[in-house]
Scaffold this motif. Structure first.
Motif, PDB file in Angstrom:
ATOM      1  N   ASN A   1      27.489  73.483 -14.364  1.00 41.71           N
ATOM      2  CA  ASN A   1      28.566  74.006 -15.220  1.00 41.71           C
ATOM      3  C   ASN A   1      29.557  74.887 -14.458  1.00 41.71           C
ATOM      4  O   ASN A   1      29.972  75.934 -14.940  1.00 41.71           O
ATOM      5  CB  ASN A   1      27.975  74.791 -16.406  1.00 41.71           C
ATOM      6  CG  ASN A   1      29.026  75.093 -17.473  1.00 41.71           C
ATOM      7  OD1 ASN A   1      29.975  74.332 -17.659  1.00 41.71           O
ATOM      8  ND2 ASN A   1      28.863  76.217 -18.177  1.00 41.71           N
TER       9      ASN A   1
ATOM     10  N   ARG B   1      33.217  74.610 -11.716  1.00 45.26           N
ATOM     11  CA  ARG B   1      34.227  73.757 -11.096  1.00 45.26           C
ATOM     12  C   ARG B   1      35.077  74.613 -10.167  1.00 45.26           C
ATOM     13  O   ARG B   1      35.229  75.820 -10.373  1.00 45.26           O
ATOM     14  CB  ARG B   1      35.108  73.071 -12.138  1.00 45.26           C
ATOM     15  CG  ARG B   1      35.913  74.022 -13.012  1.00 45.26           C
ATOM     16  CD  ARG B   1      36.597  73.270 -14.149  1.00 45.26           C
ATOM     17  NE  ARG B   1      37.309  74.167 -15.054  1.00 45.26           N
ATOM     18  CZ  ARG B   1      38.605  74.462 -14.940  1.00 45.26           C
ATOM     19  NH1 ARG B   1      39.329  73.919 -13.956  1.00 45.26           N
ATOM     20  NH2 ARG B   1      39.185  75.275 -15.801  1.00 45.26           N
TER      21      ARG B   1
ATOM     22  N   ALA C   1      32.894  75.538 -15.780  1.00 43.07           N
ATOM     23  CA  ALA C   1      33.504  74.293 -16.240  1.00 43.07           C
ATOM     24  C   ALA C   1      33.659  74.289 -17.756  1.00 43.07           C
ATOM     25  O   ALA C   1      34.615  73.752 -18.297  1.00 43.07           O
ATOM     26  CB  ALA C   1      32.662  73.098 -15.790  1.00 43.07           C
ATOM     27  N   ASP C   2      32.691  74.901 -18.460  1.00 38.76           N
ATOM     28  CA  ASP C   2      32.734  74.975 -19.915  1.00 38.76           C
ATOM     29  C   ASP C   2      32.271  76.374 -20.316  1.00 38.76           C
ATOM     30  O   ASP C   2      31.117  76.746 -20.083  1.00 38.76           O
ATOM     31  CB  ASP C   2      31.810  73.915 -20.525  1.00 38.76           C
ATOM     32  CG  ASP C   2      31.889  73.855 -22.046  1.00 38.76           C
ATOM     33  OD1 ASP C   2      32.550  74.736 -22.645  1.00 38.76           O
ATOM     34  OD2 ASP C   2      31.279  72.939 -22.640  1.00 38.76           O
TER      35      ASP C   2
ATOM     36  N   ARG D   1      32.133  77.605 -23.370  1.00 38.76           N
ATOM     37  CA  ARG D   1      31.631  77.692 -24.734  1.00 38.76           C
ATOM     38  C   ARG D   1      30.144  78.027 -24.729  1.00 38.76           C
ATOM     39  O   ARG D   1      29.397  77.502 -23.907  1.00 38.76           O
ATOM     40  CB  ARG D   1      31.860  76.374 -25.472  1.00 38.76           C
ATOM     41  CG  ARG D   1      33.334  76.023 -25.668  1.00 38.76           C
ATOM     42  CD  ARG D   1      33.482  74.627 -26.239  1.00 38.76           C
ATOM     43  NE  ARG D   1      32.953  73.620 -25.307  1.00 38.76           N
ATOM     44  CZ  ARG D   1      32.922  72.315 -25.562  1.00 38.76           C
ATOM     45  NH1 ARG D   1      33.372  71.876 -26.729  1.00 38.76           N
ATOM     46  NH2 ARG D   1      32.445  71.473 -24.665  1.00 38.76           N
TER      47      ARG D   1
ATOM     48  N   ALA E   1      27.648  81.140 -22.308  1.00 39.56           N
ATOM     49  CA  ALA E   1      27.752  80.076 -21.325  1.00 39.56           C
ATOM     50  C   ALA E   1      27.482  80.624 -19.928  1.00 39.56           C
ATOM     51  O   ALA E   1      27.913  81.732 -19.588  1.00 39.56           O
ATOM     52  CB  ALA E   1      29.143  79.448 -21.381  1.00 39.56           C
TER      53      ALA E   1
ATOM     54  N   THR F   1      36.138  84.471 -19.143  1.00 39.93           N
ATOM     55  CA  THR F   1      35.560  83.898 -17.942  1.00 39.93           C
ATOM     56  C   THR F   1      35.900  84.710 -16.691  1.00 39.93           C
ATOM     57  O   THR F   1      36.817  85.529 -16.690  1.00 39.93           O
ATOM     58  CB  THR F   1      36.055  82.454 -17.735  1.00 39.93           C
ATOM     59  OG1 THR F   1      37.483  82.468 -17.638  1.00 39.93           O
ATOM     60  CG2 THR F   1      35.623  81.563 -18.879  1.00 39.93           C
TER      61      THR F   1
END
Length: 398
Positions: free
Chosen positions: A47, A49, A58-59, A61, A73, A150
Motif C-alpha cells: 500500500n 507508491r 497508495a490508498d 482510506r 490506513a 497522509t
C-alpha cells in the motif's frame, strides 16, 4: 533481493520536516553511509507508491475489515539489503518528509547476525543492536490520520557505525490469549493473501513482522497442556494494537512500558481496565488477545475449537542454529520416524530451533533423501529431508 515502531516520527501539519542526529564523533569517519532507494515499489511492499516528490500511501482510506484490525490506513516499503564495509552495532537515519496532521512516518532497520535477523527498530534517533551486524535492511512505515491525512517521505539517509553494547539474553515464553484470524482472501500486513486453512500468526507489533514468504520471525505456539505445538511465521499485525511488542522488556518495549513484560496491552485493558479499557486506537477491547492464529494453525496445528490461552515462544529473541522449513506444513513428531506420534506442525517458511540431530527412518523429501532427524528445542523431531537451509551455527549429533 529484498526482505518488513519505538517512538513513531509524527509529522507536523503541511510542514517539511528533517530529522537529524547530533554531529557524529571523529570515529564516524569509519561509518557506512547511504540513501535508501524509495523509488522501487515491488512485491514485498504494501500500500505505498512513489511519486515525483516522494513515497506516500497508495490508498489512505481506513481498512474495511472489522475490529480488532487497524483503524487507519497503513503502508510499508522494504528496501534491499545493504552489505556493510565493516560490522556495525548502530544505524541512524536522517529523514526529510512532509505530512498533514495525524499522519505518521517511521523509518526502521534490522540487522543480520549469526543467529538471524534482529527485530525491526526505529532508526530515529538510532537503532542499536546487541551484536555486530554485517547486513542492514531498512523499511518505511506510513500511516494515515483518522481523517485520511497522509505523509510523504522524500529522502532517507542512513549511517551505520559501531558502539559498545552488552550481549543479549534469550527471550522467555509467555501465556497469552489466542483468537482465530479467518479473513480468507484478505491481505495481511506483509502483503500475503490469506488462504483457507492457512498457517501463520499475527502479533500486535511490526517489530516481529516477517517479509512475505519468509519465517525470519517465527513463533512456537503450544496448547497449555503442551500436547500440540505449531511453529509459524509472523505475517500479520494484530490483534487490537500495532505497537505493542509485549514480549520485550520495558527498556525496549515500544509502548505501554509500565506493563509487566509478557502482558499484552489488550489483556491488561480487558482484565483490569488499563488505558480505560481501550486499545491504542481508542476502541473498547472486547477480548484479551495477544496473538491471532490463522485457520490452519488454529484448527490443524493446535486442534483448537474455540479461542484459548496458549504458550508462545518468540524464537527470534533466542539463539542457536535454525532450520528453515522449505515445504509444509510439516509434521513434528515425538521421535525420529513417521511411526512416532505427531505433536503438531511446522509451517512452510518457519525457522525452527535445531538442538541436535539423530539417525532414524530414511525419508525422501523435496531437498534430499536422508535418515537425519533434527531434534527441536522442544524435544520433538522433524525430518531433515524437508529443511531447505540451516543457519546460525552448526548442528551436532545428539
Amino acid at each position: 533481493m529484498k526482505f518488513p515502531r519505538i517512538p513513531v516520527l509524527t509529522l507536523a501539519m503541511a510542514a517539511v520536516l528533517t530529522v537529524s542526529l547530533q554531529p557524529a564523533p571523529a570515529s564516524a569517519a569509519r561509518a557506512d553511509r547511504w540513501h535508501a532507494d524509495l523509488s522501487v515499489v515491488d512485491a514485498d511492499d504494501v500500500n505505498v507508491r512513489h511519486t515525483r516528490t516522494g513515497l506516500r500511501l497508495a490508498d489512505a482510506r481506513p481498512p474495511a475489515a472489522p475490529a480488532p484490525r487497524s483503524a487507519v490506513a497503513e503502508g510499508m516499503l522494504v528496501t534491499p539489503t545493504r552489505n556493510l564495509s565493516r560490522p556495525a552495532t548502530r544505524v541512524r537515519a536522517e529523514v526529510a518528509a512532509a505530512a498533514k496532521s495525524g499522519a505518521t512516518a517511521t523509518v526502521q532497520v534490522r540487522g543480520w547476525r549469526t543467529s538471524g535477523w534482529t527485530e525491526w527498530r526505529d532508526a530515529v534517533p538510532a537503532a542499536v543492536f546487541d551484536q555486530p551486524v554485517r547486513q542492514v535492511q531498512a523499511r518505511v512505515v506510513l500511516s494515515a490520520g483518522a481523517s485520511g491525512a497522509t505523509a510523504e517521505v522524500r529522502t532517507v539517509r542512513l549511517t551505520a557505525d559501531r558502539v559498545a553494547v552488552t550481549a543479549a539474553t534469550p527471550g522467555p515464553t509467555y501465556r497469552v490469549y489466542a483468537t482465530r484470524i479467518g479473513l480468507v482472501g484478505e491481505t495481511t500486513a506483509n502483503g500475503h493473501t490469506v488462504a483457507p486453512r492457512d498457517h501463520f500468526v499475527a502479533l500486535p507489533s511490526r517489530r516481529g513482522l516477517s517479509p512475505r514468504n519468509s519465517g525470519d520471525y517465527t513463533v512456537r505456539v503450544c496448547t497449555t497442556s503442551g500436547s500440540r505445538c505449531e511453529y509459524a511465521p509472523v505475517w500479520d499485525v494484530g490483534p487490537w494494537n500495532t505497537r505493542d511488542d509485549y514480549w520485550n522488556p520495558s527498556a525496549v518495549r515500544e509502548n505501554w512500558k509500565d506493563l509487566p513484560q509478557g502482558r499484552p496491552q489488550a489483556q491488561a485493558a480487558y482484565q483490569s481496565g488499563y488505558n480505560g479499557g481501550r486499545d491504542q486506537f481508542g476502541r473498547v477491547v472486547l477480548n484479551p488477545a495477544g496473538i491471532d492464529l490463522a485457520d490452519g494453525t488454529f484448527w490443524d496445528g493446535l486442534q483448537l475449537t474455540t479461542n484459548s490461552w496458549v504458550d508462545v515462544a518468540y524464537l527470534w529473541t533466542g539463539s542457536g542454529p535454525r532450520g528453515v522449513v522449505g515445504d509444509g506444513p510439516l509434521n513434528i513428531r515425538s521421535g525420529p520416524g513417521t511411526s512416532y506420534a505427531t505433536r503438531g506442525l511446522a509451517a512452510r517458511y518457519a525457522n525452527v530451533p535445531v538442538q541436535c540431530y539423530v539417525t532414524g527412518q530414511t525419508v525422501s523429501g523435496p531437498y534430499r533423501t536422508t535418515n537425519r532427524w533434527n531434534r527441536l528445542a522442544s524435544g520433538q523431531f522433524v525430518s531433515h529431508a524437508y529443511i531447505s537451509a540451516v543457519w546460525g551455527g552448526s548442528v551436532s549429533p545428539c
